[in-house]
Design a protein around this motif. Structure first.
Motif, PDB file in Angstrom:
ATOM      1  N   THR A  17      -9.064  -3.195   1.476  1.00 57.39           N
ATOM      2  CA  THR A  17      -8.625  -4.027   0.352  1.00 57.39           C
ATOM      3  C   THR A  17      -9.445  -3.606  -0.856  1.00 57.39           C
ATOM      4  OG1 THR A  17      -8.100  -5.865   1.824  1.00 57.39           O
ATOM      5  CG2 THR A  17      -8.367  -6.393  -0.509  1.00 57.39           C
ATOM      6  N   SER A  22      -3.856  -4.045  -0.853  1.00 62.83           N
ATOM      7  CA  SER A  22      -4.301  -3.815   0.517  1.00 62.83           C
ATOM      8  C   SER A  22      -3.570  -2.611   1.089  1.00 62.83           C
ATOM      9  CB  SER A  22      -4.060  -5.054   1.382  1.00 62.83           C
ATOM     10  OG  SER A  22      -2.685  -5.274   1.547  1.00 62.83           O
ATOM     11  N   THR A  24      -2.874  -1.096   4.898  1.00 67.45           N
ATOM     12  CA  THR A  24      -2.958  -1.375   6.331  1.00 67.45           C
ATOM     13  C   THR A  24      -2.125  -0.360   7.100  1.00 67.45           C
ATOM     14  OG1 THR A  24      -1.108  -2.932   6.145  1.00 67.45           O
ATOM     15  CG2 THR A  24      -3.325  -3.859   6.054  1.00 67.45           C
TER      16      THR A  24
END
Length: 181
Positions: A17, A22, A24
């Motif tokens: 982050t 963010s 992922t």
């Protein structure tokens, strides 16, 4: 004897982050290339709709939803992500398992477009590149697939062997965008 342990492409690299963004790793499940045989595209589209509830994607588009998606992957080719293909599709197309071949990440948050603008030579503004739009393009120096999955979110795929480089390049661009304030 050495025991091998299966690892995901971005194991130990993500999540991250930075600023309001963010990054992922996604685990889309099975990934199968679907390449229709000559003259079978329309029939394949109907079979895919019946078996998986989604159309064969038009060029630069994705169909379905998270967990079960078909992404345009080149001329007369799609990547089915999520479920394994119904056996009946093999009558109309060549099916190739790609499950271990790709690193898949999700970039989201305010500034995600700005991050990708530093790396991708494609206009990703929402009025041009809407949800469900996809592109096979270059991401810095890697070939990638970029799909808009939401107002400020993108699914990005590169060859598994390039996972570390992808994460590095995205993090560097995220830090630069976040530093602008």
């Amino acid at each position: 004897m050495v025991e091998l342990i299966a690892k995901s492409p971005c194991d130990g690299l993500l999540p991250a982050t930075i600023g309001g963004m963010s990054l992922t790793e996604e685990h889309p499940g099975a990934m199968w290339a679907i390449a229709p045989f000559d003259g079978q595209l329309k029939v394949l589209g109907k079979a895919l709709e019946a078996a998986h509830g989604m159309a064969f994607p038009a060029p630069n588009r994705a169909t379905g939803k998270a967990g079960s998606r078909a992404v345009w992957f080149g001329r007369d080719m799609a990547l089915l992500m999520g479920p394994a293909p119904d056996a009946g599709l093999a009558k109309h197309a060549a099916l190739t398992d790609q499950s271990d071949a790709w690193a898949v990440v999700r970039l989201e948050g305010q500034g995600a477009e700005d991050v990708l603008a530093r790396l991708v030579p494609v206009d990703l503004r929402p009025q041009v590149f809407k949800r469900g739009h996809t592109a096979r393009t270059e991401l810095k120096h890697m070939m990638a697939s970029v799909t808009r999955t939401g107002p400020q979110s993108f699914q990005i795929m590169v060859f598994r062997s390039m996972a570390k480089t992808l994460v590095h390049d995205l993090k560097t661009a995220m830090e630069a965008v976040a530093a602008r304030g």
